[in-house]
Scaffold this motif. Structure first.
Motif, mmCIF file in Angstrom:
data_model
loop_
_atom_site.group_PDB
_atom_site.id
_atom_site.type_symbol
_atom_site.label_atom_id
_atom_site.label_comp_id
_atom_site.label_asym_id
_atom_site.label_seq_id
_atom_site.Cartn_x
_atom_site.Cartn_y
_atom_site.Cartn_z
ATOM 1 N N LEU A 1 3.163 -2.121 9.961
ATOM 2 C CA LEU A 1 3.135 -0.727 9.525
ATOM 3 C C LEU A 1 3.104 -0.634 8.002
ATOM 4 C CD1 LEU A 1 3.227 2.211 10.518
ATOM 5 C CD2 LEU A 1 5.722 2.098 10.336
ATOM 6 N N VAL A 2 3.921 -1.445 7.342
ATOM 7 C CA VAL A 2 3.953 -1.441 5.875
ATOM 8 C C VAL A 2 2.596 -1.876 5.319
ATOM 9 C CG1 VAL A 2 4.951 -2.561 3.847
ATOM 10 C CG2 VAL A 2 6.445 -1.763 5.691
ATOM 11 N N ILE A 3 2.013 -2.930 5.898
ATOM 12 C CA ILE A 3 0.707 -3.408 5.421
ATOM 13 C C ILE A 3 -0.356 -2.335 5.621
ATOM 14 C CG2 ILE A 3 -1.133 -5.085 5.886
ATOM 15 C CD1 ILE A 3 1.076 -7.147 6.425
ATOM 16 N N SER A 4 -0.316 -1.645 6.769
ATOM 17 C CA SER A 4 -1.291 -0.572 7.016
ATOM 18 C C SER A 4 -1.158 0.548 5.989
ATOM 19 C CB SER A 4 -1.113 -0.011 8.427
ATOM 20 O OG SER A 4 -1.669 -0.874 9.396
ATOM 21 N N ILE A 5 0.082 0.926 5.668
ATOM 22 C CA ILE A 5 0.301 1.994 4.688
ATOM 23 C C ILE A 5 -0.255 1.581 3.322
ATOM 24 C CG2 ILE A 5 2.076 3.235 3.399
ATOM 25 C CD1 ILE A 5 3.760 3.199 6.001
ATOM 26 N N VAL A 6 -0.010 0.322 2.937
ATOM 27 C CA VAL A 6 -0.522 -0.167 1.648
ATOM 28 C C VAL A 6 -2.048 -0.132 1.633
ATOM 29 C CG1 VAL A 6 -0.716 -2.200 0.167
ATOM 30 C CG2 VAL A 6 1.504 -1.574 1.138
ATOM 31 N N PHE A 7 -2.672 -0.612 2.717
ATOM 32 C CA PHE A 7 -4.139 -0.633 2.769
ATOM 33 C C PHE A 7 -4.716 0.777 2.802
ATOM 34 C CE2 PHE A 7 -3.887 -5.098 3.287
ATOM 35 C CZ PHE A 7 -5.169 -5.616 3.125
ATOM 36 N N LEU A 8 -4.061 1.701 3.505
ATOM 37 C CA LEU A 8 -4.536 3.090 3.508
ATOM 38 C C LEU A 8 -4.459 3.695 2.109
ATOM 39 C CD1 LEU A 8 -3.259 4.833 6.764
ATOM 40 C CD2 LEU A 8 -5.622 4.460 6.045
ATOM 41 N N ARG B 1 11.002 -4.610 16.502
ATOM 42 C CA ARG B 1 10.585 -5.947 16.109
ATOM 43 C C ARG B 1 10.068 -5.943 14.684
ATOM 44 N NH1 ARG B 1 6.576 -8.047 20.569
ATOM 45 N NH2 ARG B 1 6.589 -9.823 19.163
ATOM 46 N N TRP B 2 10.383 -7.008 13.940
ATOM 47 C CA TRP B 2 10.002 -7.059 12.537
ATOM 48 C C TRP B 2 8.492 -7.095 12.369
ATOM 49 C CZ3 TRP B 2 7.083 -11.012 10.631
ATOM 50 C CH2 TRP B 2 7.020 -12.189 11.392
ATOM 51 N N GLN B 3 7.755 -7.638 13.390
ATOM 52 C CA GLN B 3 6.305 -7.683 13.274
ATOM 53 C C GLN B 3 5.710 -6.286 13.202
ATOM 54 O OE1 GLN B 3 8.105 -9.314 15.624
ATOM 55 N NE2 GLN B 3 7.153 -11.262 16.212
ATOM 56 N N ASN C 1 -5.250 -4.599 22.619
ATOM 57 C CA ASN C 1 -5.303 -4.924 21.189
ATOM 58 C C ASN C 1 -5.240 -3.677 20.327
ATOM 59 O OD1 ASN C 1 -5.475 -7.683 21.546
ATOM 60 N ND2 ASN C 1 -7.704 -7.755 21.416
ATOM 61 N N ASN C 2 -5.822 -2.576 20.833
ATOM 62 C CA ASN C 2 -5.912 -1.354 20.036
ATOM 63 C C ASN C 2 -4.637 -0.524 20.024
ATOM 64 O OD1 ASN C 2 -8.534 -1.852 19.257
ATOM 65 N ND2 ASN C 2 -9.464 -0.583 20.836
ATOM 66 N N ILE C 3 -3.761 -0.720 21.005
ATOM 67 C CA ILE C 3 -2.560 0.132 21.048
ATOM 68 C C ILE C 3 -1.266 -0.652 20.899
ATOM 69 C CG2 ILE C 3 -3.714 1.861 22.478
ATOM 70 C CD1 ILE C 3 -2.114 0.866 24.856
ATOM 71 N N TYR C 4 -1.323 -1.979 21.020
ATOM 72 C CA TYR C 4 -0.134 -2.801 20.824
ATOM 73 C C TYR C 4 -0.295 -3.638 19.563
ATOM 74 C CZ TYR C 4 1.027 -1.799 25.723
ATOM 75 O OH TYR C 4 1.325 -1.184 26.906
ATOM 76 N N PRO C 5 0.808 -3.989 18.891
ATOM 77 C CA PRO C 5 0.702 -4.865 17.717
ATOM 78 C C PRO C 5 0.466 -6.311 18.130
ATOM 79 C CG PRO C 5 3.003 -4.334 18.158
ATOM 80 C CD PRO C 5 2.185 -3.528 19.146
ATOM 81 N N ALA C 6 0.105 -7.125 17.133
ATOM 82 C CA ALA C 6 0.003 -8.580 17.294
ATOM 83 C C ALA C 6 -1.016 -8.998 18.349
ATOM 84 C CB ALA C 6 1.375 -9.183 17.611
ATOM 85 N N ARG C 7 -2.083 -8.217 18.537
ATOM 86 C CA ARG C 7 -3.149 -8.540 19.491
ATOM 87 C C ARG C 7 -2.603 -8.891 20.872
ATOM 88 N NH1 ARG C 7 -8.301 -9.090 17.547
ATOM 89 N NH2 ARG C 7 -8.497 -9.040 15.266
#
Length: 337
Positions: free
Chosen positions: A10-17, A3-5, A85-91
């Motif tokens: 993942l991309v946003i997390s990498i940027v923030f890290l 899924r694109w979400q 919420n902690n293990i799946y995306p999009a809450r």
């Protein structure tokens, strides 16, 4: 994972890290984490779970007009939701706990989701309150604080979004018949006829879930309960801080709590990787905490917030006999009188 979400998060997390850790000496971050006094995590975790119990009470309170359910029964369902919420995306854990509640108590999913949306809106308002309460301090930090320098503008837009949503919910709760008529007109105009009746049925149950906001007293009760919940969580930040060689005041940790939790509303990899860490490290650095110590503290705090509730939620999930990856039953039962 296709899924694109997921990939966007993942991309946003990498940027923030990258933003969180750039320029830091990672061996010093690791050294800070190795020398921390982890006994301080014990009272921090206890205080956090007191806040989770209050969350369960708040959800019980919001659901009372639909069905009275004890806090003791709500607590495991709340932990399952936070695990999701902690293990799946999009809450996805929010939908998961609505499903578990339906399986246990027969509460329609759309109605319980309405109460969960109310929780999230009040949480957002309280987080913004933590930020606005510390705006003078934030303005002092803005001179050379990178990411933190944009928080004032983000807070204004966040206030518009969360307070706007709260006003909409309050109006829909106060005038349910008028709200239903307006929604029905919109659906008649824009929805194909074959979907109309089913969507209207779900919408009516959703409006039923707003019933707890129909009196100002009830809304204030939910608000003050939300404040208590987030003060408990800030207490965990305070206890974990004592495991590391730095000190900031409790209001600074309230500000950090508000900022990092507003940031975690952004899409990210499961567990809010990066979106929690980057603003936390940036804020502590703006307070003069050395970057490596700020990073060590923020990473340990993140794990301490993530791991215990996820483990307990997984335990309750397994005790329910639920299976990972099995498609749940989403049919909506009617509540018995």
């Amino acid at each position: 994972m296709k899924r694109w979400q997921f990939w966007l998060g993942l991309v946003i997390s990498i940027v923030f890290l990258y933003l969180a850790l750039r320029g830091l000496h990672l061996e010093q971050v690791w050294g800070t984490m190795q020398t921390a006094n982890y006994w301080w995590l014990i009272p921090g975790i206890l205080v956090y779970f007191m806040g989770v119990w209050v969350r369960a009470w708040r959800w019980h309170y919001l659901l009372r007009p639909l069905k009275p359910i004890s806090t003791r029964k709500m607590f495991p369902i709340v932990t399952i939701g936070y695990m999701g919420n902690n293990i799946y995306p999009a809450r996805a854990g929010e939908v998961l706990r609505a499903i578990v509640l339906k399986n246990h108590e027969g509460v329609p999913i759309s109605a319980s989701l309405a109460t969960i949306f109310i929780e999230r809106v009040f949480d957002g308002v309280v987080m913004l309150g933590f930020v606005f309460l510390n705006l003078p301090e934030l303005a002092r930090l803005n001179s050379d604080s990178g990411f933190i320098g944009s928080i004032q503008n983000l807070s204004i837009w966040g206030a518009v979004a969360f307070i706007g949503a709260l006003v909409v919910f309050l109006l829909a709760a106060a005038f349910p018949a008028a709200s239903e008529k307006i929604i029905e007109r919109v659906f008649i105009r824009f929805l194909p006829e074959r979907f109309r009746e089913k969507v209207l049925g779900i919408t009516r149950k959703f409006l039923d879930g707003l019933e707890s906001l129909r009196s100002p007293r009830e809304a204030l009760m939910v608000f003050f309960t939300s404040v208590i919940i987030w003060l408990f969580e800030t207490g965990k930040y305070w206890f974990v801080m004592h495991a590391f060689p730095f000190q900031v005041n409790f209001f600074a940790l309230m500000l950090m709590n508000g900022i990092v939790n507003l940031s975690t509303t952004l899409p990210s990899a499961p567990g809010y990787v990066g979106t929690f860490d980057a603003p936390g490290i940036a804020l502590l650095s703006a307070y003069g905490v050395p970057g490596e110590i700020a990073a060590g503290y923020t990473l340990v705090l993140h794990v301490a917030l993530w791991l215990p509730i996820t483990a307990l939620g997984a335990y309750y999930f397994a005790r329910e006999g639920l299976k990972w990856g099995v498609k749940p039953d989403l049919t909506e039962p009617e509540l018995s009188e």
